[in-house]
Design a protein around this motif. Structure first.
Motif, PDB file in Angstrom:
ATOM      1  N   GLN A   7       0.825  -1.203   0.000  1.00  0.00           N
ATOM      2  CA  GLN A   7       0.000   0.000   0.000  1.00  0.00           C
ATOM      3  C   GLN A   7       0.863   1.258   0.000  1.00  0.00           C
ATOM      4  OE1 GLN A   7      -3.126  -1.785  -0.797  1.00  0.00           O
ATOM      5  NE2 GLN A   7      -3.517   0.328  -0.157  1.00  0.00           N
ATOM      6  N   LYS A   8       1.984   1.228   0.721  1.00  0.00           N
ATOM      7  CA  LYS A   8       2.881   2.374   0.778  1.00  0.00           C
ATOM      8  C   LYS A   8       3.493   2.666  -0.594  1.00  0.00           C
ATOM      9  CE  LYS A   8       4.199   1.637   5.618  1.00  0.00           C
ATOM     10  NZ  LYS A   8       5.319   1.287   6.539  1.00  0.00           N
ATOM     11  N   LEU A   9       3.650   1.603  -1.395  1.00  0.00           N
ATOM     12  CA  LEU A   9       4.275   1.749  -2.708  1.00  0.00           C
ATOM     13  C   LEU A   9       3.245   1.883  -3.832  1.00  0.00           C
ATOM     14  CD1 LEU A   9       7.091  -0.962  -2.375  1.00  0.00           C
ATOM     15  CD2 LEU A   9       7.292   1.499  -2.052  1.00  0.00           C
ATOM     16  N   LYS A  10       1.976   2.060  -3.461  1.00  0.00           N
ATOM     17  CA  LYS A  10       0.913   2.084  -4.474  1.00  0.00           C
ATOM     18  C   LYS A  10       1.139   3.139  -5.541  1.00  0.00           C
ATOM     19  CE  LYS A  10      -3.283   3.377  -3.156  1.00  0.00           C
ATOM     20  NZ  LYS A  10      -3.664   4.612  -3.920  1.00  0.00           N
ATOM     21  N   ILE A  11       1.531   4.334  -5.153  1.00  0.00           N
ATOM     22  CA  ILE A  11       1.696   5.409  -6.124  1.00  0.00           C
ATOM     23  C   ILE A  11       2.839   5.116  -7.093  1.00  0.00           C
ATOM     24  CG2 ILE A  11       3.260   6.799  -4.688  1.00  0.00           C
ATOM     25  CD1 ILE A  11       1.782   9.283  -5.787  1.00  0.00           C
ATOM     26  N   LEU A  12       3.874   4.406  -6.599  1.00  0.00           N
ATOM     27  CA  LEU A  12       5.002   4.046  -7.470  1.00  0.00           C
ATOM     28  C   LEU A  12       4.592   2.973  -8.465  1.00  0.00           C
ATOM     29  CD1 LEU A  12       7.937   3.992  -4.882  1.00  0.00           C
ATOM     30  CD2 LEU A  12       7.292   5.812  -6.453  1.00  0.00           C
ATOM     31  N   HIS A  13       3.819   2.010  -8.014  1.00  0.00           N
ATOM     32  CA  HIS A  13       3.326   0.976  -8.923  1.00  0.00           C
ATOM     33  C   HIS A  13       2.385   1.586  -9.963  1.00  0.00           C
ATOM     34  CE1 HIS A  13       4.995  -2.682  -7.234  1.00  0.00           C
ATOM     35  NE2 HIS A  13       4.715  -2.245  -6.019  1.00  0.00           N
ATOM     36  N   LEU A  14       1.585   2.548  -9.534  1.00  0.00           N
ATOM     37  CA  LEU A  14       0.685   3.219 -10.466  1.00  0.00           C
ATOM     38  C   LEU A  14       1.477   3.963 -11.538  1.00  0.00           C
ATOM     39  CD1 LEU A  14      -2.173   4.119 -11.303  1.00  0.00           C
ATOM     40  CD2 LEU A  14      -1.949   6.026  -9.680  1.00  0.00           C
ATOM     41  N   MET A  15       2.539   4.634 -11.120  1.00  0.00           N
ATOM     42  CA  MET A  15       3.374   5.349 -12.085  1.00  0.00           C
ATOM     43  C   MET A  15       4.011   4.376 -13.069  1.00  0.00           C
ATOM     44  SD  MET A  15       6.475   8.109 -11.476  1.00  0.00           S
ATOM     45  CE  MET A  15       7.596   6.951 -10.670  1.00  0.00           C
ATOM     46  N   ARG A  16       4.466   3.227 -12.597  1.00  0.00           N
ATOM     47  CA  ARG A  16       5.069   2.240 -13.486  1.00  0.00           C
ATOM     48  C   ARG A  16       4.034   1.704 -14.477  1.00  0.00           C
ATOM     49  NH1 ARG A  16       8.137  -2.733 -10.826  1.00  0.00           N
ATOM     50  NH2 ARG A  16       9.717  -1.105 -10.492  1.00  0.00           N
ATOM     51  N   LEU A  17       2.829   1.439 -14.002  1.00  0.00           N
ATOM     52  CA  LEU A  17       1.767   0.950 -14.898  1.00  0.00           C
ATOM     53  C   LEU A  17       1.496   1.953 -16.011  1.00  0.00           C
ATOM     54  CD1 LEU A  17      -0.841  -0.516 -12.349  1.00  0.00           C
ATOM     55  CD2 LEU A  17       0.449  -1.809 -14.068  1.00  0.00           C
ATOM     56  N   LEU A  18       1.445   3.227 -15.660  1.00  0.00           N
ATOM     57  CA  LEU A  18       1.180   4.254 -16.655  1.00  0.00           C
ATOM     58  C   LEU A  18       2.360   4.425 -17.609  1.00  0.00           C
ATOM     59  CD1 LEU A  18      -0.498   6.876 -14.291  1.00  0.00           C
ATOM     60  CD2 LEU A  18      -1.622   5.662 -16.173  1.00  0.00           C
ATOM     61  N   MET A  19       3.569   4.417 -17.078  1.00  0.00           N
ATOM     62  CA  MET A  19       4.765   4.631 -17.901  1.00  0.00           C
ATOM     63  C   MET A  19       4.992   3.484 -18.872  1.00  0.00           C
ATOM     64  SD  MET A  19       6.315   7.557 -17.359  1.00  0.00           S
ATOM     65  CE  MET A  19       7.995   7.245 -17.907  1.00  0.00           C
ATOM     66  N   GLN A  20       4.872   2.266 -18.387  1.00  0.00           N
ATOM     67  CA  GLN A  20       5.197   1.106 -19.211  1.00  0.00           C
ATOM     68  C   GLN A  20       4.004   0.573 -20.005  1.00  0.00           C
ATOM     69  OE1 GLN A  20       6.991  -1.867 -16.670  1.00  0.00           O
ATOM     70  NE2 GLN A  20       8.902  -0.704 -16.455  1.00  0.00           N
ATOM     71  N   GLY A  21       2.798   0.778 -19.487  1.00  0.00           N
ATOM     72  CA  GLY A  21       1.654   0.117 -20.103  1.00  0.00           C
ATOM     73  C   GLY A  21       0.716   0.997 -20.880  1.00  0.00           C
ATOM     74  N   THR A  22       1.059   2.288 -21.031  1.00  0.00           N
ATOM     75  CA  THR A  22       0.133   3.163 -21.750  1.00  0.00           C
ATOM     76  C   THR A  22       0.852   4.086 -22.720  1.00  0.00           C
ATOM     77  OG1 THR A  22       0.183   5.085 -20.233  1.00  0.00           O
ATOM     78  CG2 THR A  22      -1.274   3.261 -19.646  1.00  0.00           C
ATOM     79  N   ASP A  23       0.125   4.482 -23.741  1.00  0.00           N
ATOM     80  CA  ASP A  23       0.466   5.612 -24.599  1.00  0.00           C
ATOM     81  C   ASP A  23      -0.870   6.093 -25.157  1.00  0.00           C
ATOM     82  OD1 ASP A  23      -0.181   3.962 -26.818  1.00  0.00           O
ATOM     83  OD2 ASP A  23       1.887   3.250 -26.930  1.00  0.00           O
ATOM     84  N   GLU A  24      -0.862   7.088 -26.018  1.00  0.00           N
ATOM     85  CA  GLU A  24      -2.123   7.669 -26.473  1.00  0.00           C
ATOM     86  C   GLU A  24      -3.018   6.653 -27.175  1.00  0.00           C
ATOM     87  OE1 GLU A  24      -3.783  11.647 -28.806  1.00  0.00           O
ATOM     88  OE2 GLU A  24      -1.642  11.150 -28.860  1.00  0.00           O
ATOM     89  N   ALA A  25      -2.407   5.704 -27.861  1.00  0.00           N
ATOM     90  CA  ALA A  25      -3.192   4.694 -28.572  1.00  0.00           C
ATOM     91  C   ALA A  25      -3.607   3.538 -27.666  1.00  0.00           C
ATOM     92  CB  ALA A  25      -2.405   4.153 -29.761  1.00  0.00           C
ATOM     93  N   HIS A  26      -2.998   3.458 -26.475  1.00  0.00           N
ATOM     94  CA  HIS A  26      -3.279   2.332 -25.573  1.00  0.00           C
ATOM     95  C   HIS A  26      -3.469   2.843 -24.135  1.00  0.00           C
ATOM     96  CE1 HIS A  26      -0.872   0.739 -28.950  1.00  0.00           C
ATOM     97  NE2 HIS A  26      -1.680  -0.296 -28.877  1.00  0.00           N
ATOM     98  N   PRO A  27      -4.570   3.557 -23.868  1.00  0.00           N
ATOM     99  CA  PRO A  27      -4.825   4.053 -22.514  1.00  0.00           C
ATOM    100  C   PRO A  27      -5.380   2.944 -21.615  1.00  0.00           C
ATOM    101  CG  PRO A  27      -6.635   4.678 -23.937  1.00  0.00           C
ATOM    102  CD  PRO A  27      -5.626   3.978 -24.817  1.00  0.00           C
ATOM    103  N   LEU A  28      -5.389   3.201 -20.321  1.00  0.00           N
ATOM    104  CA  LEU A  28      -5.989   2.273 -19.371  1.00  0.00           C
ATOM    105  C   LEU A  28      -7.095   3.007 -18.619  1.00  0.00           C
ATOM    106  CD1 LEU A  28      -2.875   0.448 -17.826  1.00  0.00           C
ATOM    107  CD2 LEU A  28      -4.613  -0.530 -19.343  1.00  0.00           C
ATOM    108  N   GLY A  29      -8.273   2.389 -18.582  1.00  0.00           N
ATOM    109  CA  GLY A  29      -9.383   2.971 -17.847  1.00  0.00           C
ATOM    110  C   GLY A  29      -9.202   2.793 -16.349  1.00  0.00           C
TER     111      GLY A  29
END
Length: 337
Positions: A7-29
């Protein structure tokens, strides 16, 4: 890792998910983000995820939201955009001084700076196999040791070699160690070079980094600072052809107008090009006269003529004569047994 630690690292995991798993053509809801966090053992609610994304925006992460299908959140801009990463990847795969294995490792790290989708696209355009590459696997460590000598203001010692026809190392000076004061590293003509001061010769010299071996620091302070006080790396590289040294001369060449682009590519837009007639111009340039310089002249064919110095013109004619003579030689026919 305990759930509370997650839970303490939640924001870091969220940032990694966005950085590695998204771009304009592949967003995450939002639901997809919460599901991904849950899979990592992190309890997430919409309100807390929204708060974390706002914190990431304040931190500097450019998070956008796509309102048309597929809808969702994505990283809108990165430190390196795909064209920039492709440019860096192309430079690595084309670099002769980086071995094939090191090239693959470095390219993998570079493409990881984009999303997984951008990485897949770039990776399909990577061609390292069968390129001409250095055989010296230790070049990364060589660069580090040379840079260490520059930063610590100390001389370094090393062995210098070349390859024989059997592809084995042939150490110069019979394996005796060189000692030099490193001042700069430069990439020229597809190879990496150390620019250093040789106190024995009392002059600036350069050495190919991939042909240096057994580099070690010394406790001797660097020498030659005065020689580098007004040193111009760009001018030095222009004078050297394929980084081969030679007697430095100011040469005057008569060059056909259609070769102006070739001359500017070599000497830059500041080169002295003086119109001579409708078909030719005069070029004056400082060069290190060597066989590589003569080879460059040969590549220009009948479109160039050496006017001065007279000695350089004579040496060039002699070089051409020897080349023609060598091409005219034939192996003597073997006698029947």
């Amino acid at each position: 890792m305990a759930r509370s630690d997650n839970q303490k690292l939640k924001i870091l995991h969220l940032m990694r998910l966005l950085m590695q798993g998204t771009d304009e053509a592949h967003p995450l809801g939002m639901n997809e983000l919460i599901a991904e966090l849950t899979n990592l053992g992190i309890k997430a609610e919409r309100k807390s995820v929204y708060a974390d994304m706002e914190a990431l925006k304040v931190f500097g992460l450019d998070i956008g939201y796509r309102r048309t299908a597929p809808k969702g959140y994505y990283v809108a801009s990165r430190e390196f955009e795909p064209p920039e990463l492709k440019l860096l990847v192309d430079s690595v795969q084309a670099s002769k001084f980086i071995t094939e294995r090191k090239s693959a490792q470095l390219i993998k790290k570079l493409i990881s700076l984009g999303s997984v989708y951008e990485a897949q696209l770039i990776n399909r355009q990577v061609y390292v196999k069968n390129r001409v590459k250095s055989m010296n696997e230790s070049i990364y460590y060589n660069v580090d040791k040379i840079h260490g000598g520059i930063v610590s203001d100390r001389q370094i010692s090393f062995k210098y070699f070349e390859y024989g026809a059997d592809k084995r190392k042939r150490y110069r000076r019979g394996g005796e160690r060189y000692t030099a004061s490193p001042f700069a590293l430069t990439w020229d003509d597809e190879n990496y070079y150390m620019i250093a001061y040789d106190s024995e010769a009392g002059m600036i010299k350069h050495y190919r980094v991939d042909k240096m071996d057994s580099i070690s620091p010394t406790d001797k302070p660097r020498l030659g600072a005065e020689a580098f006080a007004d040193f111009d790396m760009a001018a030095y590289s222009k004078r050297m052809f394929s980084m081969f040294g030679g007697q430095e001369e100011t040469v005057t060449l008569k060059v056909a107008n259609e070769l102006a682009g070739v001359v500017i590519d070599r000497f830059g837009k500041d080169a002295s090009l003086l119109p001579l007639n409708d078909c030719h111009f005069i070029l004056r340039a400082d060069v290190a006269v060597s066989r590589q310089f003569f080879g460059w002249l040969c590549g220009l064919g009948e479109g160039v003529r050496v006017l001065s110095p007279k000695k350089v013109a004579e040496d060039y004619r002699e070089h051409l004569s020897k080349v023609l003579q060598a091409q005219g030689e034939q192996d003597a026919p073997s006698k029947p047994s």
